[in-house]
Design a protein around this motif. Structure first.
Motif, PDB file in Angstrom:
ATOM      1  N   LEU A 225      30.572  45.862  42.168  1.00  0.00           N
ATOM      2  CA  LEU A 225      30.972  45.928  43.566  1.00  0.00           C
ATOM      3  C   LEU A 225      30.960  47.360  44.094  1.00  0.00           C
ATOM      4  CD1 LEU A 225      33.949  43.385  43.687  1.00  0.00           C
ATOM      5  CD2 LEU A 225      31.632  43.052  44.558  1.00  0.00           C
ATOM      6  N   GLN A 226      31.319  48.307  43.235  1.00  0.00           N
ATOM      7  CA  GLN A 226      31.345  49.708  43.667  1.00  0.00           C
ATOM      8  C   GLN A 226      29.951  50.225  44.022  1.00  0.00           C
ATOM      9  OE1 GLN A 226      33.340  51.390  40.280  1.00  0.00           O
ATOM     10  NE2 GLN A 226      35.375  51.242  41.207  1.00  0.00           N
ATOM     11  N   ALA A 227      28.938  49.570  43.499  1.00  0.00           N
ATOM     12  CA  ALA A 227      27.565  50.000  43.776  1.00  0.00           C
ATOM     13  C   ALA A 227      27.012  49.400  45.067  1.00  0.00           C
ATOM     14  CB  ALA A 227      26.658  49.620  42.607  1.00  0.00           C
ATOM     15  N   ILE A 228      27.789  48.574  45.733  1.00  0.00           N
ATOM     16  CA  ILE A 228      27.340  47.903  46.959  1.00  0.00           C
ATOM     17  C   ILE A 228      27.923  48.625  48.171  1.00  0.00           C
ATOM     18  CG2 ILE A 228      27.328  45.748  48.256  1.00  0.00           C
ATOM     19  CD1 ILE A 228      27.652  44.265  45.585  1.00  0.00           C
ATOM     20  N   ASN A 229      27.072  49.052  49.067  1.00  0.00           N
ATOM     21  CA  ASN A 229      27.520  49.764  50.264  1.00  0.00           C
ATOM     22  C   ASN A 229      28.391  48.865  51.137  1.00  0.00           C
ATOM     23  OD1 ASN A 229      26.147  52.134  49.622  1.00  0.00           O
ATOM     24  ND2 ASN A 229      24.280  51.486  50.682  1.00  0.00           N
ATOM     25  N   GLY A 230      29.443  49.455  51.695  1.00  0.00           N
ATOM     26  CA  GLY A 230      30.301  48.749  52.639  1.00  0.00           C
ATOM     27  C   GLY A 230      31.495  48.068  52.026  1.00  0.00           C
ATOM     28  N   ILE A 231      31.590  48.056  50.694  1.00  0.00           N
ATOM     29  CA  ILE A 231      32.707  47.374  50.030  1.00  0.00           C
ATOM     30  C   ILE A 231      33.830  48.362  49.728  1.00  0.00           C
ATOM     31  CG2 ILE A 231      33.427  46.343  47.835  1.00  0.00           C
ATOM     32  CD1 ILE A 231      31.046  44.578  47.903  1.00  0.00           C
ATOM     33  N   ARG A 232      35.043  47.941  50.022  1.00  0.00           N
ATOM     34  CA  ARG A 232      36.239  48.700  49.655  1.00  0.00           C
ATOM     35  C   ARG A 232      37.048  47.870  48.684  1.00  0.00           C
ATOM     36  NH1 ARG A 232      41.563  50.045  53.384  1.00  0.00           N
ATOM     37  NH2 ARG A 232      42.679  51.297  51.820  1.00  0.00           N
ATOM     38  N   ILE A 233      37.316  48.443  47.518  1.00  0.00           N
ATOM     39  CA  ILE A 233      38.069  47.736  46.484  1.00  0.00           C
ATOM     40  C   ILE A 233      39.508  48.234  46.478  1.00  0.00           C
ATOM     41  CG2 ILE A 233      38.269  47.243  44.016  1.00  0.00           C
ATOM     42  CD1 ILE A 233      35.283  47.714  43.766  1.00  0.00           C
ATOM     43  N   PHE A 234      40.460  47.302  46.418  1.00  0.00           N
ATOM     44  CA  PHE A 234      41.875  47.640  46.319  1.00  0.00           C
ATOM     45  C   PHE A 234      42.287  47.433  44.867  1.00  0.00           C
ATOM     46  CE2 PHE A 234      40.979  46.063  50.538  1.00  0.00           C
ATOM     47  CZ  PHE A 234      41.481  47.083  51.340  1.00  0.00           C
ATOM     48  N   GLN A 235      42.491  48.517  44.162  1.00  0.00           N
ATOM     49  CA  GLN A 235      42.799  48.429  42.740  1.00  0.00           C
ATOM     50  C   GLN A 235      43.865  49.454  42.394  1.00  0.00           C
ATOM     51  OE1 GLN A 235      38.829  49.182  41.318  1.00  0.00           O
ATOM     52  NE2 GLN A 235      39.188  51.354  41.079  1.00  0.00           N
ATOM     53  N   PRO A 236      44.692  49.166  41.424  1.00  0.00           N
ATOM     54  CA  PRO A 236      45.738  50.125  41.048  1.00  0.00           C
ATOM     55  C   PRO A 236      45.148  51.357  40.380  1.00  0.00           C
ATOM     56  CG  PRO A 236      45.712  48.257  39.547  1.00  0.00           C
ATOM     57  CD  PRO A 236      44.754  47.927  40.645  1.00  0.00           C
ATOM     58  N   THR A 237      45.835  52.470  40.566  1.00  0.00           N
ATOM     59  CA  THR A 237      45.398  53.716  39.939  1.00  0.00           C
ATOM     60  C   THR A 237      46.049  53.922  38.575  1.00  0.00           C
ATOM     61  OG1 THR A 237      47.161  54.902  41.105  1.00  0.00           O
ATOM     62  CG2 THR A 237      45.007  54.805  42.171  1.00  0.00           C
ATOM     63  N   THR A 238      46.905  53.004  38.167  1.00  0.00           N
ATOM     64  CA  THR A 238      47.570  53.122  36.873  1.00  0.00           C
ATOM     65  C   THR A 238      46.833  52.294  35.817  1.00  0.00           C
ATOM     66  OG1 THR A 238      49.013  51.260  37.376  1.00  0.00           O
ATOM     67  CG2 THR A 238      49.805  53.440  38.001  1.00  0.00           C
ATOM     68  N   ILE A 239      47.131  52.558  34.567  1.00  0.00           N
ATOM     69  CA  ILE A 239      46.503  51.821  33.468  1.00  0.00           C
ATOM     70  C   ILE A 239      46.994  50.381  33.448  1.00  0.00           C
ATOM     71  CG2 ILE A 239      46.297  51.679  30.950  1.00  0.00           C
ATOM     72  CD1 ILE A 239      46.501  54.710  30.868  1.00  0.00           C
ATOM     73  N   ARG A 240      48.257  50.183  33.783  1.00  0.00           N
ATOM     74  CA  ARG A 240      48.847  48.840  33.738  1.00  0.00           C
ATOM     75  C   ARG A 240      48.258  47.982  34.842  1.00  0.00           C
ATOM     76  NH1 ARG A 240      53.315  51.827  34.275  1.00  0.00           N
ATOM     77  NH2 ARG A 240      53.887  50.666  36.159  1.00  0.00           N
ATOM     78  N   ARG A 241      47.615  46.891  34.467  1.00  0.00           N
ATOM     79  CA  ARG A 241      47.070  45.985  35.468  1.00  0.00           C
ATOM     80  C   ARG A 241      46.745  44.645  34.829  1.00  0.00           C
ATOM     81  NH1 ARG A 241      41.302  47.880  37.614  1.00  0.00           N
ATOM     82  NH2 ARG A 241      41.816  46.123  38.943  1.00  0.00           N
ATOM     83  N   ILE A 242      46.626  43.632  35.670  1.00  0.00           N
ATOM     84  CA  ILE A 242      46.149  42.330  35.240  1.00  0.00           C
ATOM     85  C   ILE A 242      44.754  42.130  35.834  1.00  0.00           C
ATOM     86  CG2 ILE A 242      48.415  41.284  34.907  1.00  0.00           C
ATOM     87  CD1 ILE A 242      48.116  40.057  37.731  1.00  0.00           C
ATOM     88  N   PRO A 243      43.975  41.155  35.341  1.00  0.00           N
ATOM     89  CA  PRO A 243      42.593  40.991  35.823  1.00  0.00           C
ATOM     90  C   PRO A 243      42.513  40.334  37.197  1.00  0.00           C
ATOM     91  CG  PRO A 243      43.074  39.405  34.104  1.00  0.00           C
ATOM     92  CD  PRO A 243      44.241  40.324  34.157  1.00  0.00           C
ATOM     93  N   VAL A 244      42.921  41.089  38.190  1.00  0.00           N
ATOM     94  CA  VAL A 244      42.872  40.670  39.588  1.00  0.00           C
ATOM     95  C   VAL A 244      42.409  41.855  40.419  1.00  0.00           C
ATOM     96  CG1 VAL A 244      44.267  40.014  41.595  1.00  0.00           C
ATOM     97  CG2 VAL A 244      44.691  38.932  39.393  1.00  0.00           C
ATOM     98  N   LEU A 245      41.501  41.642  41.349  1.00  0.00           N
ATOM     99  CA  LEU A 245      41.159  42.689  42.305  1.00  0.00           C
ATOM    100  C   LEU A 245      40.879  42.070  43.660  1.00  0.00           C
ATOM    101  CD1 LEU A 245      37.890  42.954  43.168  1.00  0.00           C
ATOM    102  CD2 LEU A 245      37.708  43.713  40.818  1.00  0.00           C
ATOM    103  N   SER A 246      41.099  42.852  44.701  1.00  0.00           N
ATOM    104  CA  SER A 246      40.787  42.440  46.061  1.00  0.00           C
ATOM    105  C   SER A 246      39.799  43.424  46.659  1.00  0.00           C
ATOM    106  CB  SER A 246      42.052  42.413  46.918  1.00  0.00           C
ATOM    107  OG  SER A 246      42.822  41.260  46.680  1.00  0.00           O
ATOM    108  N   PHE A 247      38.978  42.930  47.592  1.00  0.00           N
ATOM    109  CA  PHE A 247      38.051  43.824  48.272  1.00  0.00           C
ATOM    110  C   PHE A 247      37.788  43.321  49.684  1.00  0.00           C
ATOM    111  CE2 PHE A 247      35.234  40.646  46.375  1.00  0.00           C
ATOM    112  CZ  PHE A 247      34.269  40.430  47.358  1.00  0.00           C
ATOM    113  N   THR A 248      37.271  44.208  50.494  1.00  0.00           N
ATOM    114  CA  THR A 248      36.801  43.867  51.830  1.00  0.00           C
ATOM    115  C   THR A 248      35.414  44.460  52.009  1.00  0.00           C
ATOM    116  OG1 THR A 248      37.869  45.842  52.754  1.00  0.00           O
ATOM    117  CG2 THR A 248      39.103  43.766  52.870  1.00  0.00           C
ATOM    118  N   HIS A 249      34.719  43.996  53.031  1.00  0.00           N
ATOM    119  CA  HIS A 249      33.390  44.536  53.370  1.00  0.00           C
ATOM    120  C   HIS A 249      33.424  44.949  54.835  1.00  0.00           C
ATOM    121  CE1 HIS A 249      29.092  44.967  53.977  1.00  0.00           C
ATOM    122  NE2 HIS A 249      28.886  44.781  52.685  1.00  0.00           N
TER     123      HIS A 249
END
Length: 312
Positions: A225-249
């Motif tokens: 997704l990071q390689a696709i223009n126009g996408i913004r990913i909402f992801q935590p900056t910490t190591i602790r996370r579960i396998p969930v991500l949100s994004f918009t275009h």
């Protein structure tokens, strides 16, 4: 929490309603976070009107570790009666340092209530909370319609539903002993057998192994997704996370993206994800986000199919 202090219920929504009503009386001070699911937010807001409660929602960057600091600082400064918080965001995947937060609550005389719906089955939930509540149809892989309430043996909660408990004694009043106190009514027996099978499967697979597989797919999705223009990913900056991500275009509404993915046989969710407060912080109050949540059974081909649709 020993097994004798675990009551089964229909899910986290019922559990959080029952526990909130048992703990929060007129004048209580409840502290919570902007990460919360509607199953936390709505009962608290309803009770605040019904019982004249004080409800405070912490500040803090919802994608970073500063949210832990904000909650711990608020516990100390505001001295709440009850701290209710989710173990992880169902929108960003960010995980709270629950052990640290529960300790802060304990030191400051507050009761801690942990919503573990996003983490049970992926992460340890024995973090020192006075109450742990969860649904079982997510990472625990159980069927819908079953959840649990686990309560510290030193905490007494008044039953909020009265009815049949299968007791062999003809009691006029609802029992106060656990787990019958919080198990009024007919249990969802088929779901309980399904949960037992799911727990057996989890034990055989190994929770760490399941989480590792799901997070590997998450990493692959993020990179694509990071390689696709126009996408913004909402992801935590910490190591602790579960396998969930949100994004918009930038060019497409989340509902449009969700419809295109669905037409391609890819199951994602678009909108606000029953998280009423977090979108103010993410800047997504207009239409929400697209949420992707790979599981341990998600394949490399599944990831490729998702990215192929997004690239077109």
């Amino acid at each position: 929490h020993g097994p004798e202090r675990v009551a089964l219920c229909s899910g986290a929504t019922e559990g959080l309603n029952l526990v909130s009503r048992a703990l929060l009386t007129t004048g209580s001070r409840a502290l919570t976070t902007p990460f919360e699911h509607s199953s936390v937010a709505r009962p608290l807001l309803a009770l605040s009107k019904e019982r004249d409660l004080q409800i405070k929602v912490t500040d803090g960057n919802v994608c970073s570790g500063s949210a832990d600091d904000a909650l711990c600082d608020a516990i100390q400064s505001q001295q709440p009666s009850v701290v209710v918080f989710t173990h992880a965001s169902n929108v960003t995947g960010a995980v709270f340092d629950a052990e640290r937060i529960c300790k802060a609550a304990r030191v400051n005389g507050a009761i801690s209530v942990l919503d573990a719906s996003q983490t049970a089955g992926y992460l340890p939930i024995n973090v020192g909370a006075d109450v742990v509540i969860s649904s079982c149809h997510k990472a625990m892989h159980g069927p819908p319609g079953v959840g649990f309430i686990a309560v510290n043996k030193s905490l007494e909660l008044t039953p909020q539903k009265q009815g049949g408990t299968g007791s062999s004694i003809a009691l006029q009043q609802h029992p106060t002993q656990w787990p019958q106190a919080f198990e009024a009514g007919t249990p969802n027996t088929p779901a309980l057998f399904g949960l037992a099978a799911a727990l057996d499967w989890l034990n055989k697979q190994g929770i760490d192994n399941l989480l590792r597989r799901a997070k590997q797919r998450l990493t692959d999705i993020e990179a694509g997704l990071q390689a696709i223009n126009g996408i913004r990913i909402f992801q935590p900056t910490t190591i602790r996370r579960i396998p969930v991500l949100s994004f918009t275009h930038v060019d497409y509404d989340p509902l449009e993206i969700g419809a295109v993915l669905s037409a391609s046989g890819i199951h994602a969710r678009s909108g606000f994800h029953c998280a009423p407060w977090i979108h103010d912080y993410l800047g997504t109050t207009t239409a929400g986000t697209v949420r992707i949540a790979p599981g341990p059974e998600t394949s490399a081909n599944d990831v490729d199919s998702l990215l192929a649709v997004m690239k077109t």
